[in-house]
Scaffold this motif. Structure first.
Motif: not given
Length: 468
Positions: A140-141, A160, A164, A167, A184, A187
């Motif tokens: 996700l950007d 998220l 995710i 990021f 997150l 990540l």
């Protein structure tokens, strides 16, 4: 008997149709018609920079599975419900629009198959709740959206955090580090950009929650005054890009910040951080093999300063550092394979430059005011394959290339052609004919409309005395 019954069933019911493996533009592209603003390839629906103001732009339903739909650089302001119901993709690119709102059902019926969503450079002021419903989302950007730190809401970030692993966030007006980022916990890649003048440091707990999983970290274009001490908590990070942080300077490269990375960090970029010397922290990074200090003012760096560089380096980028010579101390780094000195102020390469670099394979000296290369240099470069001398002030093909038996490519390309092609290049014909038949020379002659390589191989033997 069973086989006969199966055959009879197939004849009655019909064999299911199998989607063709060959892409058909007229049948499989959802962007049909000569007036449609988008076009297709077998992997992408291309809607880039087509002045599109609304979604969908007359898509029609097809069964072809594309990798992505790219709607970047358009005039979109909102993403309505079921905006992508007629496309079959796993990657949606919406960067560089004016999107300020996304409806809760915007990504139906693709919610369970979208893996990448790019919303970079839009007008979002908070994280849309719909993002938490994309349960297959990996990347996700939302960078360069005016989302303030309190609008990275807990409920969305918690959702998220279940799936995710990459990021991107940050904006030039961001005033603080979002605490909710600790949700997150899977990540692996984090990219942080920007930050206002009020954000000259980040909390010591900034990476809490993913300190064991984060592998690659970007912190670029910030107002930070030092490398964050929070780095010391990272346990698995092997790649750091800390670039374009112009308020940092030499004093801001804090050795304690790297305490947890001494045996982990393999790639580090410290470009354009107002450095004037090689940071001492390099001595502590035992696994570092790829280093970039490009676009720092290292003009007056001493050989002693270079001595802090670890001996495990294989790639070094010193592009645009204001250097007027090749630092002699680099010769002790015998493991270097790729060395970039481009866009500096180097005018000569002397006999003792690049000594002992026996593993060097690629050397880039382009965009230097280079006028002279000693005939006695390059003797130790027994593995060099690519020598780039683009946009220099050389007017002769350097004879020193005869000291490099492995050289495959010599690039002398220049917009202002300087290389003189005449019978003085007899040596080059002899060398390429009898010693290095695999060498390719790129660049043109000044004195004749012909490439240097072609001149040496064809013109010289026909018009010059043979002295081989």
């Amino acid at each position: 008997m069973i086989v006969k019954e199966v055959l009879l069933f197939l004849l009655i019911s019909g064999v299911p149709k199998v989607h063709s493996a060959n892409y058909d533009r007229d049948r499989d592209c959802p962007a049909k018609g000569v007036s449609h603003p988008c076009s297709c390839t077998p992997v992408a629906i291309d809607c880039i920079n087509r002045a599109i103001v609304g979604i969908p732009p007359a898509f029609t339903k097809t069964n072809w599975v594309f990798e992505k739909v790219d709607l970047s650089q358009n005039l979109l302001t909102r993403i309505p419900a079921r905006a992508f119901q007629y496309v079959n993709v796993s990657k949606i690119i919406l960067s560089n629009n004016n999107i300020s709102s996304i409806e809760p059902d915007a990504f139906q019926p693709l919610q369970d198959q979208i893996k990448v969503l790019d919303l970079r450079n839009n007008k979002l002021t908070f994280l849309p709740e719909v993002l938490g419903k994309l349960h297959s989302l990996n990347v996700l950007d939302v960078s360069y959206n005016p989302i303030q730190y309190m609008n990275f809401t807990d409920n969305v970030m918690r959702e998220l955090g279940d799936f995710i692993n990459e990021f991107h966030f940050g904006d030039d007006n961001l005033k603080g580090w979002p605490e909710s980022i600790h949700h997150l916990q899977m990540l692996r890649i984090l990219k942080f950009y920007g930050g206002s003048n009020e954000m000259d440091r980040i909390p010591i707990t900034a990476f809490k929650g993913f300190e064991w999983t984060l592998e690659k970290l970007w912190m670029q274009n910030t107002q930070l005054i030092a490398v964050p001490i929070a780095l010391q908590d990272l346990k698995s990070t092997n790649e750091l890009h800390f670039d374009n942080n112009v308020h940092v300077g030499d004093a801001g490269i804090l050795i304690p910040a790297f305490a947890g990375l001494t045996d982990k960090l393999e790639v580090m970029s410290l470009e354009n951080n107002s450095l004037t010397t090689f940071p001492s922290v390099l001595l502590t990074l035992r696994q570092l093999h790829n280093l970039s200090l490009a676009r720092n003012n290292l003009q007056f760096v001493s050989d002693q300063a270079v001595s802090v560089v670890g001996s495990n380096l294989t790639t070094v980028n010193l592009q645009a550092c204001g250097l007027d010579r090749i630092p002699g101390a680099l010769s002790k780094l015998e493991g270097i394979i790729d060395l970039d000195f481009s866009n500096n102020k180097i005018t000569t390469i002397e006999k003792n430059d690049l000594q002992r670099m026996v593993n060097l394979q690629r050397l880039d000296m382009s965009e230097n005011p280079l006028q002279y290369i000693s005939r006695s240099t390059f003797y130790d470069l027994k593995r060099l394959q690519n020598l780039t001398l683009q946009e220099t002030e050389l007017y002769l093909v350097p004879y020193a290339i005869t000291n490099i038996p492995t050289l495959k490519t010599l690039d002398l390309t220049s917009s202002d052609t300087y290389i003189e092609c005449n019978c003085d290049l007899n040596w080059l014909y002899c060398y390429t004919t009898h010693n290095n038949t695999g060498l390719t020379i790129i660049g043109d002659c000044e004195t004749i409309q012909m490439g240097i390589d072609r001149y040496a191989r064809t013109r010289i033997p026909s018009v010059c005395p043979k002295i081989c």
